[in-house]
Write an enzyme that holds these catalytic residues in place. Structure first.
Site, PDB file in Angstrom:
ATOM      1  N   SER A 165       0.854  -1.186   0.000  1.00 24.99           N
ATOM      2  CA  SER A 165       0.000   0.000   0.000  1.00 24.99           C
ATOM      3  C   SER A 165       0.884   1.227   0.000  1.00 24.99           C
ATOM      4  O   SER A 165       2.061   1.161   0.390  1.00 24.99           O
ATOM      5  CB  SER A 165      -0.888   0.007   1.253  1.00 24.99           C
TER       6      SER A 165
ATOM      7  N   TYR B  85      -1.561  -0.601  10.624  1.00 28.78           N
ATOM      8  CA  TYR B  85      -1.651  -0.855   9.181  1.00 28.78           C
ATOM      9  C   TYR B  85      -0.363  -0.446   8.476  1.00 28.78           C
ATOM     10  O   TYR B  85       0.187  -1.199   7.670  1.00 28.78           O
ATOM     11  CB  TYR B  85      -2.845  -0.095   8.608  1.00 28.78           C
TER      12      TYR B  85
END
Length: 242
Positions: free
Chosen positions: A136, A148
Protein backbone atom coordinates in the site's frame (compact mmCIF):
# COMPACT_ATOMS: atom_id res chain seq x y z
CA UNK A 1 -0.36 -16.72 -18.05
CA UNK A 2 -1.90 -19.61 -19.95
CA UNK A 3 -1.78 -22.74 -17.80
CA UNK A 4 0.03 -21.09 -14.88
CA UNK A 5 -1.20 -22.08 -11.43
CA UNK A 6 -1.77 -19.23 -8.99
CA UNK A 7 -2.88 -19.03 -5.35
CA UNK A 8 -4.65 -15.75 -4.49
CA UNK A 9 -5.56 -14.69 -0.94
CA UNK A 10 -8.14 -12.04 -0.13
CA UNK A 11 -9.82 -13.05 -3.36
CA UNK A 12 -13.36 -11.91 -2.49
CA UNK A 13 -12.48 -8.22 -2.18
CA UNK A 14 -12.42 -5.61 -4.92
CA UNK A 15 -8.81 -6.03 -6.02
CA UNK A 16 -8.86 -9.78 -5.38
CA UNK A 17 -11.95 -10.40 -7.51
CA UNK A 18 -10.56 -8.28 -10.34
CA UNK A 19 -7.30 -10.22 -10.15
CA UNK A 20 -9.06 -13.58 -10.29
CA UNK A 21 -11.00 -12.41 -13.35
CA UNK A 22 -7.84 -11.17 -15.06
CA UNK A 23 -5.89 -14.35 -14.36
CA UNK A 24 -8.68 -16.64 -15.53
CA UNK A 25 -9.21 -14.47 -18.59
CA UNK A 26 -5.57 -15.02 -19.52
CA UNK A 27 -5.79 -18.77 -19.12
CA UNK A 28 -4.34 -19.21 -15.64
CA UNK A 29 -5.64 -21.76 -13.17
CA UNK A 30 -6.50 -20.25 -9.80
CA UNK A 31 -7.23 -21.29 -6.25
CA UNK A 32 -8.85 -18.36 -4.47
CA UNK A 33 -9.10 -18.10 -0.70
CA UNK A 34 -10.82 -15.60 1.58
CA UNK A 35 -12.13 -15.52 5.14
CA UNK A 36 -15.49 -14.47 3.64
CA UNK A 37 -17.19 -17.77 2.84
CA UNK A 38 -20.12 -16.08 1.08
CA UNK A 39 -17.60 -14.16 -1.01
CA UNK A 40 -16.00 -17.43 -2.08
CA UNK A 41 -19.42 -18.73 -3.09
CA UNK A 42 -19.96 -15.58 -5.17
CA UNK A 43 -16.71 -16.24 -6.96
CA UNK A 44 -17.78 -19.81 -7.68
CA UNK A 45 -21.09 -18.67 -9.12
CA UNK A 46 -19.37 -16.08 -11.30
CA UNK A 47 -16.51 -18.19 -12.62
CA UNK A 48 -17.84 -21.74 -12.36
CA UNK A 49 -15.58 -24.76 -12.48
CA UNK A 50 -12.71 -22.69 -13.90
CA UNK A 51 -11.99 -21.62 -10.31
CA UNK A 52 -11.18 -23.47 -7.10
CA UNK A 53 -11.97 -21.79 -3.79
CA UNK A 54 -11.15 -22.42 -0.14
CA UNK A 55 -12.81 -20.29 2.56
CA UNK A 56 -10.17 -19.89 5.26
CA UNK A 57 -9.00 -17.72 8.13
CA UNK A 58 -5.29 -17.37 7.45
CA UNK A 59 -4.57 -16.65 11.12
CA UNK A 60 -5.69 -20.12 12.20
CA UNK A 61 -2.94 -22.50 13.20
CA UNK A 62 -1.64 -24.38 10.15
CA UNK A 63 -3.93 -22.50 7.73
CA UNK A 64 -1.17 -21.23 5.38
CA UNK A 65 0.24 -24.73 4.93
CA UNK A 66 -3.24 -26.18 4.37
CA UNK A 67 -4.13 -23.73 1.62
CA UNK A 68 -0.78 -24.20 -0.12
CA UNK A 69 -1.30 -27.96 0.02
CA UNK A 70 -4.85 -27.58 -1.34
CA UNK A 71 -3.67 -25.34 -4.18
CA UNK A 72 -0.88 -27.74 -5.08
CA UNK A 73 -3.30 -30.66 -5.07
CA UNK A 74 -6.18 -29.02 -6.95
CA UNK A 75 -4.03 -27.19 -9.49
CA UNK A 76 -1.42 -29.90 -9.93
CA UNK A 77 1.38 -27.66 -8.69
CA UNK A 78 2.01 -23.99 -8.06
CA UNK A 79 3.66 -21.25 -10.11
CA UNK A 80 2.65 -18.13 -8.21
CA UNK A 81 1.44 -16.78 -4.89
CA UNK A 82 -0.39 -13.48 -4.40
CA UNK A 83 -0.66 -12.26 -0.82
CA UNK A 84 -3.59 -9.88 -1.17
CA UNK A 85 -5.55 -10.47 2.05
CA UNK A 86 -5.48 -7.51 4.40
CA UNK A 87 -7.37 -5.56 7.04
CA UNK A 88 -7.15 -1.97 8.21
CA UNK A 89 -7.51 -0.35 11.62
CA UNK A 90 -7.66 3.39 12.12
CA UNK A 91 -7.16 5.01 15.52
CA UNK A 92 -4.98 7.58 17.19
CA UNK A 93 -1.84 6.13 18.72
CA UNK A 94 -3.13 6.46 22.29
CA UNK A 95 -6.25 4.51 21.30
CA UNK A 96 -4.45 1.83 19.29
CA UNK A 97 -5.22 -1.27 21.35
CA UNK A 98 -2.80 -4.16 21.57
CA UNK A 99 -5.43 -6.59 20.28
CA UNK A 100 -6.01 -4.41 17.20
CA UNK A 101 -2.26 -4.16 16.59
CA UNK A 102 -1.86 -7.94 16.85
CA UNK A 103 -4.81 -8.68 14.55
CA UNK A 104 -3.58 -6.35 11.80
CA UNK A 105 0.00 -7.64 11.97
CA UNK A 106 -1.14 -11.26 11.99
CA UNK A 107 -3.27 -10.90 8.86
CA UNK A 108 -1.22 -8.37 6.89
CA UNK A 109 2.30 -9.53 7.68
CA UNK A 110 2.55 -12.82 9.56
CA UNK A 111 0.17 -14.68 7.24
CA UNK A 112 2.09 -13.65 4.08
CA UNK A 113 5.33 -14.75 5.76
CA UNK A 114 3.86 -18.15 6.62
CA UNK A 115 2.35 -18.54 3.16
CA UNK A 116 5.65 -17.70 1.47
CA UNK A 117 7.45 -20.14 3.75
CA UNK A 118 4.97 -22.89 2.91
CA UNK A 119 4.93 -22.15 -0.82
CA UNK A 120 8.69 -21.76 -1.34
CA UNK A 121 9.48 -25.50 -1.67
CA UNK A 122 6.68 -25.90 -4.21
CA UNK A 123 7.65 -22.81 -6.21
CA UNK A 124 11.38 -23.56 -6.21
CA UNK A 125 12.62 -24.52 -9.65
CA UNK A 126 9.35 -23.76 -11.40
CA UNK A 127 9.99 -21.69 -14.56
CA UNK A 128 8.88 -18.11 -13.90
CA UNK A 129 7.77 -18.77 -10.32
CA UNK A 130 6.78 -15.59 -8.50
CA UNK A 131 5.41 -14.14 -5.28
CA UNK A 132 3.53 -10.83 -5.34
CA UNK A 133 2.70 -9.09 -2.07
CA UNK A 134 0.01 -6.42 -2.11
CA UNK A 135 1.29 -3.59 0.08
CA UNK A 136 0.00 0.00 0.00
CA UNK A 137 1.04 3.62 -0.19
CA UNK A 138 0.79 3.25 3.59
CA UNK A 139 4.43 2.12 3.48
CA UNK A 140 5.21 5.85 3.41
CA UNK A 141 3.45 6.38 6.76
CA UNK A 142 0.25 8.20 7.74
CA UNK A 143 -1.24 9.43 11.01
CA UNK A 144 -3.88 7.36 12.74
CA UNK A 145 -3.06 3.95 11.29
CA UNK A 146 0.10 2.80 13.03
CA UNK A 147 -0.66 -0.93 12.84
CA UNK A 148 -1.65 -0.86 9.18
CA UNK A 149 1.35 1.22 8.16
CA UNK A 150 3.72 -0.99 10.13
CA UNK A 151 2.23 -4.14 8.63
CA UNK A 152 2.55 -2.87 5.07
CA UNK A 153 6.04 -1.50 5.65
CA UNK A 154 7.03 -4.85 7.08
CA UNK A 155 5.48 -6.64 4.12
CA UNK A 156 7.57 -4.53 1.75
CA UNK A 157 10.74 -5.42 3.67
CA UNK A 158 9.69 -9.08 3.67
CA UNK A 159 9.28 -8.87 -0.11
CA UNK A 160 12.86 -7.70 -0.50
CA UNK A 161 14.13 -10.45 1.80
CA UNK A 162 12.22 -13.04 -0.22
CA UNK A 163 13.70 -11.69 -3.45
CA UNK A 164 17.21 -12.19 -2.12
CA UNK A 165 16.62 -15.58 -0.52
CA UNK A 166 14.41 -17.15 -3.18
CA UNK A 167 16.12 -15.67 -6.24
CA UNK A 168 18.74 -18.45 -6.40
CA UNK A 169 15.84 -20.93 -6.43
CA UNK A 170 14.36 -19.21 -9.49
CA UNK A 171 11.56 -17.48 -7.58
CA UNK A 172 10.95 -13.75 -7.99
CA UNK A 173 9.29 -11.60 -5.31
CA UNK A 174 7.77 -8.16 -5.82
CA UNK A 175 5.33 -5.80 -4.13
CA UNK A 176 2.47 -3.75 -5.52
CA UNK A 177 1.54 -0.63 -3.56
CA UNK A 178 -1.95 0.63 -4.46
CA UNK A 179 -3.06 4.16 -3.66
CA UNK A 180 -6.70 5.11 -3.26
CA UNK A 181 -8.56 2.45 -5.25
CA UNK A 182 -12.32 2.64 -5.79
CA UNK A 183 -13.40 -0.48 -3.90
CA UNK A 184 -15.92 -1.09 -1.09
CA UNK A 185 -13.01 -0.89 1.37
CA UNK A 186 -13.07 2.90 0.99
CA UNK A 187 -16.57 2.92 2.40
CA UNK A 188 -15.90 0.35 5.12
CA UNK A 189 -12.87 2.30 6.33
CA UNK A 190 -14.66 5.65 6.07
CA UNK A 191 -11.98 6.96 3.74
CA UNK A 192 -14.02 7.63 0.60
CA UNK A 193 -14.37 11.38 1.21
CA UNK A 194 -10.67 11.80 1.94
CA UNK A 195 -9.70 9.55 -0.96
CA UNK A 196 -11.72 11.52 -3.50
CA UNK A 197 -10.39 14.82 -2.14
CA UNK A 198 -6.76 13.66 -2.33
CA UNK A 199 -7.23 11.93 -5.68
CA UNK A 200 -8.56 15.11 -7.27
CA UNK A 201 -5.15 16.71 -6.67
CA UNK A 202 -3.10 13.83 -8.05
CA UNK A 203 -1.39 14.02 -11.47
CA UNK A 204 -4.06 11.66 -12.84
CA UNK A 205 -6.85 13.39 -10.89
CA UNK A 206 -8.87 10.35 -9.84
CA UNK A 207 -9.01 7.22 -7.71
CA UNK A 208 -7.74 4.04 -9.30
CA UNK A 209 -9.78 1.07 -10.46
CA UNK A 210 -9.22 -2.44 -9.06
CA UNK A 211 -8.69 -3.73 -12.58
CA UNK A 212 -5.67 -1.44 -12.91
CA UNK A 213 -4.05 -2.94 -9.83
CA UNK A 214 -4.91 -6.46 -10.99
CA UNK A 215 -3.23 -5.85 -14.34
CA UNK A 216 0.04 -4.91 -12.62
CA UNK A 217 -0.07 -7.99 -10.39
CA UNK A 218 -0.72 -10.23 -13.37
CA UNK A 219 2.20 -8.68 -15.23
CA UNK A 220 4.51 -9.31 -12.28
CA UNK A 221 3.42 -12.95 -12.24
CA UNK A 222 4.14 -13.40 -15.93
CA UNK A 223 7.12 -13.95 -18.18
CA UNK A 224 7.22 -10.29 -19.21
CA UNK A 225 8.50 -9.45 -15.72
CA UNK A 226 11.05 -12.25 -15.75
CA UNK A 227 13.95 -9.95 -14.74
CA UNK A 228 12.01 -7.94 -12.16
CA UNK A 229 12.44 -8.87 -8.50
CA UNK A 230 12.69 -7.10 -5.17
CA UNK A 231 10.72 -4.13 -6.49
CA UNK A 232 7.78 -2.09 -5.24
CA UNK A 233 5.45 -0.80 -7.96
CA UNK A 234 3.22 2.07 -6.83
CA UNK A 235 -0.18 2.04 -8.52
CA UNK A 236 -1.31 5.35 -7.07
CA UNK A 237 -2.02 7.90 -9.79
CA UNK A 238 1.27 9.67 -9.11
CA UNK A 239 0.95 10.18 -5.34
CA UNK A 240 4.39 8.75 -4.60
CA UNK A 241 6.97 9.93 -7.09
CA UNK A 242 10.54 8.64 -7.03
Amino acid sequence: MNGRRILVTGAAGGIGTSLVADLLGQGARVLATDVDESGCRRLERRFGDRLHTMPLDLTESGAPQRVVDRATDRLGGLDGLVNNAGVEHRAALAEHGTADWTRVLEINLSAPFRLARAAAPVLAGRPGAAVVNVCSIAVTGFAGQAAYDASKGGLLSLTRSLAVELGPLGVRANAVCPGFIDTPMLDVSGLRGLAEKVAAKLPLGRCGHPEEVAAVITWLLGAGAGYVTGQALFVDGGMVRA
